[in-house]
Design an enzyme around this catalytic site. Structure first.
Site, PDB file in Angstrom:
ATOM      1  N   LEU A  61     109.103 100.874  26.559  1.00 41.97           N
ATOM      2  CA  LEU A  61     109.774 102.178  26.589  1.00 41.97           C
ATOM      3  C   LEU A  61     108.946 103.170  27.409  1.00 41.97           C
ATOM      4  O   LEU A  61     109.472 103.839  28.300  1.00 41.97           O
ATOM      5  CB  LEU A  61     109.964 102.690  25.148  1.00 41.97           C
ATOM      6  CG  LEU A  61     110.533 104.103  24.994  1.00 41.97           C
ATOM      7  CD1 LEU A  61     111.975 104.185  25.482  1.00 41.97           C
ATOM      8  CD2 LEU A  61     110.466 104.566  23.527  1.00 41.97           C
ATOM      9  N   SER A  62     107.630 103.251  27.110  1.00 45.04           N
ATOM     10  CA  SER A  62     106.783 104.275  27.748  1.00 45.04           C
ATOM     11  C   SER A  62     106.677 104.079  29.251  1.00 45.04           C
ATOM     12  O   SER A  62     106.685 102.957  29.754  1.00 45.04           O
ATOM     13  CB  SER A  62     105.368 104.225  27.165  1.00 45.04           C
ATOM     14  OG  SER A  62     105.410 104.438  25.791  1.00 45.04           O
ATOM     15  N   PRO A  82     104.785 106.207  32.955  1.00 45.24           N
ATOM     16  CA  PRO A  82     103.750 107.187  33.323  1.00 45.24           C
ATOM     17  C   PRO A  82     104.171 108.621  33.004  1.00 45.24           C
ATOM     18  O   PRO A  82     103.348 109.436  32.616  1.00 45.24           O
ATOM     19  CB  PRO A  82     103.582 106.968  34.828  1.00 45.24           C
ATOM     20  CG  PRO A  82     103.939 105.517  35.024  1.00 45.24           C
ATOM     21  CD  PRO A  82     105.018 105.219  34.026  1.00 45.24           C
ATOM     22  N   GLY A 120     106.113 109.479  27.832  1.00 43.14           N
ATOM     23  CA  GLY A 120     105.386 108.984  26.659  1.00 43.14           C
ATOM     24  C   GLY A 120     106.065 109.536  25.419  1.00 43.14           C
ATOM     25  O   GLY A 120     107.069 108.991  24.949  1.00 43.14           O
ATOM     26  N   SER A 121     105.567 110.687  24.936  1.00 45.27           N
ATOM     27  CA  SER A 121     106.241 111.350  23.806  1.00 45.27           C
ATOM     28  C   SER A 121     107.649 111.772  24.200  1.00 45.27           C
ATOM     29  O   SER A 121     108.587 111.669  23.413  1.00 45.27           O
ATOM     30  CB  SER A 121     105.438 112.588  23.379  1.00 45.27           C
ATOM     31  OG  SER A 121     104.243 112.193  22.745  1.00 45.27           O
ATOM     32  N   TRP A 161     101.426 101.123  29.052  1.00 43.49           N
ATOM     33  CA  TRP A 161     100.934 100.953  27.660  1.00 43.49           C
ATOM     34  C   TRP A 161     101.685  99.831  26.940  1.00 43.49           C
ATOM     35  O   TRP A 161     102.060  99.985  25.775  1.00 43.49           O
ATOM     36  CB  TRP A 161     101.040 102.254  26.861  1.00 43.49           C
ATOM     37  CG  TRP A 161     100.579 103.494  27.552  1.00 43.49           C
ATOM     38  CD1 TRP A 161     101.282 104.652  27.661  1.00 43.49           C
ATOM     39  CD2 TRP A 161      99.326 103.728  28.213  1.00 43.49           C
ATOM     40  NE1 TRP A 161     100.550 105.591  28.359  1.00 43.49           N
ATOM     41  CE2 TRP A 161      99.340 105.047  28.717  1.00 43.49           C
ATOM     42  CE3 TRP A 161      98.185 102.946  28.447  1.00 43.49           C
ATOM     43  CZ2 TRP A 161      98.286 105.611  29.419  1.00 43.49           C
ATOM     44  CZ3 TRP A 161      97.139 103.506  29.159  1.00 43.49           C
ATOM     45  CH2 TRP A 161      97.197 104.811  29.623  1.00 43.49           C
ATOM     46  N   GLY A 203      72.684 105.329  10.506  1.00 39.02           N
ATOM     47  CA  GLY A 203      72.467 104.714  11.826  1.00 39.02           C
ATOM     48  C   GLY A 203      73.078 103.320  11.930  1.00 39.02           C
ATOM     49  O   GLY A 203      73.574 102.927  12.997  1.00 39.02           O
ATOM     50  N   GLU A 254     103.431 104.141  19.157  1.00 41.33           N
ATOM     51  CA  GLU A 254     104.695 104.155  18.396  1.00 41.33           C
ATOM     52  C   GLU A 254     105.022 105.564  17.875  1.00 41.33           C
ATOM     53  O   GLU A 254     105.539 105.741  16.776  1.00 41.33           O
ATOM     54  CB  GLU A 254     104.685 103.090  17.298  1.00 41.33           C
ATOM     55  CG  GLU A 254     104.422 101.713  17.916  1.00 41.33           C
ATOM     56  CD  GLU A 254     104.992 100.548  17.180  1.00 41.33           C
ATOM     57  OE1 GLU A 254     105.900 100.746  16.358  1.00 41.33           O
ATOM     58  OE2 GLU A 254     104.531  99.425  17.445  1.00 41.33           O
ATOM     59  N   GLU A 260     101.883 114.010  16.440  1.00 39.31           N
ATOM     60  CA  GLU A 260     102.690 115.203  16.721  1.00 39.31           C
ATOM     61  C   GLU A 260     104.178 114.836  16.709  1.00 39.31           C
ATOM     62  O   GLU A 260     105.010 115.598  16.194  1.00 39.31           O
ATOM     63  CB  GLU A 260     102.291 115.802  18.084  1.00 39.31           C
ATOM     64  CG  GLU A 260     100.893 116.417  18.125  1.00 39.31           C
ATOM     65  CD  GLU A 260      99.744 115.411  18.052  1.00 39.31           C
ATOM     66  OE1 GLU A 260      99.944 114.216  18.364  1.00 39.31           O
ATOM     67  OE2 GLU A 260      98.631 115.819  17.675  1.00 39.31           O
TER      68      GLU A 260
HETATM   69  N1  CAA Z   1     115.502 107.493  14.437  1.00 39.21           N
HETATM   70  C1  CAA Z   1     116.744 107.317  14.933  1.00 39.21           C
HETATM   71  N2  CAA Z   1     117.223 108.042  15.951  1.00 39.21           N
HETATM   72  C2  CAA Z   1     116.405 108.970  16.473  1.00 39.21           C
HETATM   73  C3  CAA Z   1     115.102 109.202  16.011  1.00 39.21           C
HETATM   74  C4  CAA Z   1     114.649 108.413  14.925  1.00 39.21           C
HETATM   75  N3  CAA Z   1     113.425 108.547  14.414  1.00 39.21           N
HETATM   76  N4  CAA Z   1     114.531 110.183  16.747  1.00 39.21           N
HETATM   77  C5  CAA Z   1     115.445 110.562  17.642  1.00 39.21           C
HETATM   78  N5  CAA Z   1     116.580 109.832  17.481  1.00 39.21           N
HETATM   79  C6  CAA Z   1     117.842 109.905  18.243  1.00 39.21           C
HETATM   80  C7  CAA Z   1     118.588 111.188  18.001  1.00 39.21           C
HETATM   81  O1  CAA Z   1     119.380 111.097  16.841  1.00 39.21           O
HETATM   82  C8  CAA Z   1     119.413 111.297  19.262  1.00 39.21           C
HETATM   83  O2  CAA Z   1     120.481 110.391  19.192  1.00 39.21           O
HETATM   84  P1  CAA Z   1     122.023 110.862  19.442  1.00 39.21           P
HETATM   85  O3  CAA Z   1     122.031 111.680  20.689  1.00 39.21           O
HETATM   86  O4  CAA Z   1     122.786 109.588  19.513  1.00 39.21           O
HETATM   87  O5  CAA Z   1     122.389 111.687  18.234  1.00 39.21           O
HETATM   88  C9  CAA Z   1     118.471 110.728  20.319  1.00 39.21           C
HETATM   89  O6  CAA Z   1     117.517 109.927  19.626  1.00 39.21           O
HETATM   90  C10 CAA Z   1     117.733 111.773  21.113  1.00 39.21           C
HETATM   91  O7  CAA Z   1     117.059 112.587  20.188  1.00 39.21           O
HETATM   92  P2  CAA Z   1     116.808 114.138  20.479  1.00 39.21           P
HETATM   93  O8  CAA Z   1     118.059 114.765  21.007  1.00 39.21           O
HETATM   94  O9  CAA Z   1     116.223 114.700  19.232  1.00 39.21           O
HETATM   95  O10 CAA Z   1     115.751 114.046  21.687  1.00 39.21           O
HETATM   96  P3  CAA Z   1     114.363 114.750  21.870  1.00 39.21           P
HETATM   97  O11 CAA Z   1     113.943 114.468  23.258  1.00 39.21           O
HETATM   98  O12 CAA Z   1     114.401 116.174  21.420  1.00 39.21           O
HETATM   99  O13 CAA Z   1     113.396 113.958  20.838  1.00 39.21           O
HETATM  100  C11 CAA Z   1     111.892 112.127  20.384  1.00 39.21           C
HETATM  101  C12 CAA Z   1     113.229 112.575  20.949  1.00 39.21           C
HETATM  102  C13 CAA Z   1     112.001 112.120  18.863  1.00 39.21           C
HETATM  103  C14 CAA Z   1     110.769 113.049  20.807  1.00 39.21           C
HETATM  104  C15 CAA Z   1     111.675 110.723  20.940  1.00 39.21           C
HETATM  105  O14 CAA Z   1     111.595 110.785  22.359  1.00 39.21           O
HETATM  106  C16 CAA Z   1     110.452 110.031  20.411  1.00 39.21           C
HETATM  107  O15 CAA Z   1     110.465 109.461  19.314  1.00 39.21           O
HETATM  108  N6  CAA Z   1     109.351 110.022  21.195  1.00 39.21           N
HETATM  109  C17 CAA Z   1     108.207 109.180  20.907  1.00 39.21           C
HETATM  110  C18 CAA Z   1     108.354 107.882  21.619  1.00 39.21           C
HETATM  111  C19 CAA Z   1     107.565 106.770  21.001  1.00 39.21           C
HETATM  112  O16 CAA Z   1     107.454 106.635  19.788  1.00 39.21           O
HETATM  113  N7  CAA Z   1     107.027 105.921  21.859  1.00 39.21           N
HETATM  114  C20 CAA Z   1     106.334 104.766  21.428  1.00 39.21           C
HETATM  115  C21 CAA Z   1     106.283 103.799  22.559  1.00 39.21           C
HETATM  116  S1  CAA Z   1     106.430 102.179  22.057  1.00 39.21           S
HETATM  117  C22 CAA Z   1     104.889 101.675  21.606  1.00 39.21           C
HETATM  118  O17 CAA Z   1     103.971 102.418  21.409  1.00 39.21           O
HETATM  119  C23 CAA Z   1     104.896 100.230  21.356  1.00 39.21           C
HETATM  120  C24 CAA Z   1     103.642  99.489  21.520  1.00 39.21           C
HETATM  121  O18 CAA Z   1     103.521  98.713  22.468  1.00 39.21           O
HETATM  122  C25 CAA Z   1     102.670  99.490  20.408  1.00 39.21           C
END
Ligand code: CAA
Length: 379
Positions: free
Chosen positions: A125-126, A128, A131-132, A156, A340, A363, A367
């Site tokens: 998913l992530s 450059p 990310g968040s 990542w 130490g 994940e 924040e």
């Molecule tokens: N569960 C289910 N749906 C969710 C959700 C959740 N926790 N969070 C957001 N959504 C859905 C919303 O309901 C919305 O869906 P609909 O339009 O269908 O209603 C959609 O996602 C978009 O949400 P927002 O309009 O709220 O968008 P936003 O940009 O304001 O916020 C966010 C989105 C919550 C910040 C999201 O981008 C996010 O979670 N960011 C973090 C990303 C992340 O966790 N990355 C991890 C990478 S993977 C990794 O690390 C794996 C690895 O290899 C270890």
């Protein structure tokens, strides 16, 4: 909420504990220093059924519940958090998503070998610049007859160099923003799919993390997961379960830190007695034990809600937020108690701190967990 562990839960926890101590612990320091992927251990995890724990036996999995999964993941991560994340990504982010949203053909071709440990999976998913702010996807997928053509870069990626199968999010219609994101299955070896630089990390050094890129990478149309435009929902729903896994990983690191601190406190003498008899140390240990218990209960609560098919997004974010901070605090205190000795590799606790930090980042950073929690409680 009450938790009643069944005989099966306890047996799985014990199996994971014995496996971790016998098979994972002996090589953990060397793998951490060299940044070596635990190929043999991952193969054995697959044979034990630990790579597809919650997948139905119909698709080659162990058919266990999420409670069993977090109990096993805590035990594995207690000994080596690198192995914990490899296991967590394959179970939570790859197998779960395919079982929930994949077609029967996708399940037969990919889920079955992934659940049996014959293939390893990664989740992409992530990027450059995403990310968040994960909706800001730049990777694109364009339809071309019976194919999708992918272009872009992901970073990542856990299991990045070692995976066989990657679940990749890409924009199929930029105008629709996150509703124009779709999810795809990409096999390693597909023309135009390149593995990038392997990261030299602070912690979880034995897991492999790298960037991947697509340059006119053609994948068959049947590799679209769920529906066009559902990729962001797919990723978010999948990450809710992933966050329970990372919470369990963090509880494991915290518990390892606590146990090391207790052992050292009983052995180390200062001012004529074991330091465990000093109130300054006792209070630290008491705080650690209390926080770990709270983190574990939050994690089990999220797992239990998932098993009951109730909404678990809020509980998963709370569990990850609290457990990851607990892991950091416990590892920090364990080093402080060791003085130490805590600052050198031999006593392991320095690795616990390095490993703990990532649980506050991947994940969804702490924040982002707070953002998810706030949105739920302000509804
Ligand atoms: N569960 C289910 N749906 C969710 C959700 C959740 N926790 N969070 C957001 N959504 C859905 C919303 O309901 C919305 O869906 P609909 O339009 O269908 O209603 C959609 O996602 C978009 O949400 P927002 O309009 O709220 O968008 P936003 O940009 O304001 O916020 C966010 C989105 C919550 C910040 C999201 O981008 C996010 O979670 N960011 C973090 C990303 C992340 O966790 N990355 C991890 C990478 S993977 C990794 O690390 C794996 C690895 O290899 C270890």
């Amino acid at each position: 909420m009450n938790f009643f562990f069944t005989e099966e839960h306890l047996m799985i926890k014990q199996t994971a504990k014995e496996f971790a101590e016998a098979e994972i612990a002996p090589s953990s320091i060397e793998r951490d220093i060299k940044g070596e992927f635990p190929y043999e251990i991952v193969k054995k995890l697959g044979e034990l059924g630990f790579l597809g724990m919650m997948v139905s036996p119909e698709w080659g999995g162990s058919g266990l519940d999420t409670i069993s999964y977090v109990l096993a993941l805590e035990e594995i991560s207690k000994v080596d958090a690198s192995v914990g994340v490899i296991m967590s990504v394959n179970n939570s982010l790859v197998c779960w998503g395919l079982e929930e949203y994949g077609t029967n053909e996708q399940k037969e071709k990919y889920l079955r070998p992934l659940a049996q440990g014959k293939m390893l999976g990664a989740f992409a998913l992530s990027e450059p610049e995403a990310g968040s702010d994960a909706t800001n996807q730049h990777t694109t997928a364009e339809k071309d007859g019976d194919y999708w053509i992918l272009n872009g870069t992901k970073n990542w990626i856990t299991n990045g160099t070692t995976a066989d199968v990657y679940l990749v999010m890409a924009q199929t219609n930029r105008e629709l923003r996150h509703k124009g994101i779709s999810a795809f299955i990409v096999e390693k070896g597909t023309t135009g799919f390149e593995i990038g630089k392997k990261e030299d990390k602070l912690g979880i050094r034995s897991s492999d993390t790298c960037s991947i890129s697509f340059s006119n990478c053609r994948i068959p149309k049947e590799n679209l997961i769920w529906e066009e435009g559902k990729g962001f929902n797919f990723a978010m729903n999948t990450l809710n379960g992933g966050r329970i896994g990372i919470a369990a990983q963090a509880v494991g690191i915290a518990q390892a830190s606590f146990e090391a601190a207790v052992k050292y406190s009983n052995e180390r003498k200062a001012f004529g007695k074991p330091i465990a008899e000093l109130q300054a140390i006792q209070f630290k240990l008491a705080d650690m034990a209390t926080k770990i218990e709270a983190a574990r209960l939050l994690t089990l609560q999220a797992a239990s809600l998932k098993d009951q098919h109730k909404d678990y997004a809020l509980a998963a974010s709370m569990a990850k937020l609290f457990a990851s901070r607990t892991a950091m605090e416990c590892a920090d205190e364990a080093i402080q108690i060791h003085g130490g000795y805590g600052y050198v590799r031999e006593y392991l606790v320095e690795r616990f701190l390095r490993d703990a930090k990532i649980t506050e980042i991947y994940e969804g950073t702490s924040e982002i967990q707070r953002l998810v929690i706030a949105r739920h409680i302000l509804k």
